[in-house]
Write an enzyme that holds these catalytic residues in place. Sequence first.
Site: not given
Ligand code: GLY
Length: 379
Positions: A104, A162
């Site tokens: 992320d 994600d």
């Molecule tokens: N990327 C983690 C979420 O969407 O909660």
Amino acid sequence: MMFGISVQDSNWLDSVWENIKVKMSKVAANVGDKIPYTTVDGRYDDKFKEDPTWWTNGFWPGILWLMYMGTQDEKYREMAEKAELRLDKVLFGLDGSFEGLHHDVGFMWHLSSVANYRITGNPESKIRGLIAANHLASRFNIKGGFITAWNGKEREGWSIIDTMMNLPLLYWASNETGYSRYRFIAEAHADKTAENVIRPDGSVIHIIEYDTNTGEVIKTYGGQGYGTGSSWSRGQSWAIYGFALSYLHTQKTLYLDLAKKVAHYFISCIQDSFIPTIDFRSPDAPLYIDTTAGAIAACGMIEISKHVPSFEKKLYLNTAIKILKSLEKEQCDWTDKTDSILKNGSESYNSGIHKSIIYGDFYFLEAIMKLKEKGICLW
Ligand code: GLY
């Protein structure tokens, strides 16, 4: 106007934008130097203080850059720059938290440093963006053909939907440096995801585990959704926007087709209220919703509408507007009682249900700005 929005919708957009400007000015004063995630008794917390590596720590600077582009008010730029400097201790490994970073880093530094560089030309922000891109690229498993999601040897084969939203950091790094290697990694990951994570019916798996030596699929997990085989709505929205953005940066038709396919599935699942439940394959009661999934999907559908032939546009654009109108009518708080705008975001099916979450506000604001054609697309 790119979108050819009706006068009525355009008036509605103007009134929402006015509400955003009034509210955000007050919220910015309340927040000061904090980097928030959620509200406590109506006031934003300082998530960065609690956990500098937390994956959402780029969304607040992202909101500030959106507000700066929309208003040209210098206070937003100054606050965004301060937040970016705060993130330095993680990026440069000054506090021991560097090893907590994961896939992320795109969310974290694309919306803070890359946004700053693209808007103001700050050369130091460009370096921060490239360091983050190098981190993301280093997570690529060359034999498996995927970017590893979280940390820990036992999860080395895990990949999650994600990550599609972090790939724009790699596309940016390729454009910026002229080196194709970043883009090749992004495309390899997107291709692997296209092959294994999007189901034939357009629904999406949250977590997939690959053999780290061969890239064979070992297992799938329900992750933040209801369970194995279910359909976590935010995961679906990450896929819609993520593949649309991969198309934007590569022009590969496969990616646009997949964004459309998942969008069609998503649209069929939200017909009751245009506000997504947390999981599209979960019991009818209790009724859990996730407004963040709606805001993200709206951004994705607006993006899709820019790239399809004219007769296809309205399906995506009208649905995005319907979602945003439902959110605005039923789920927005424009009062001073709370720092957040969007109510009833949900972290997952099993925890953190119906709360304010910073990325809900980010994507709601981004969607409104996309439709008003204000500023650049930060991704
Ligand atoms: N990327 C983690 C979420 O969407 O909660």
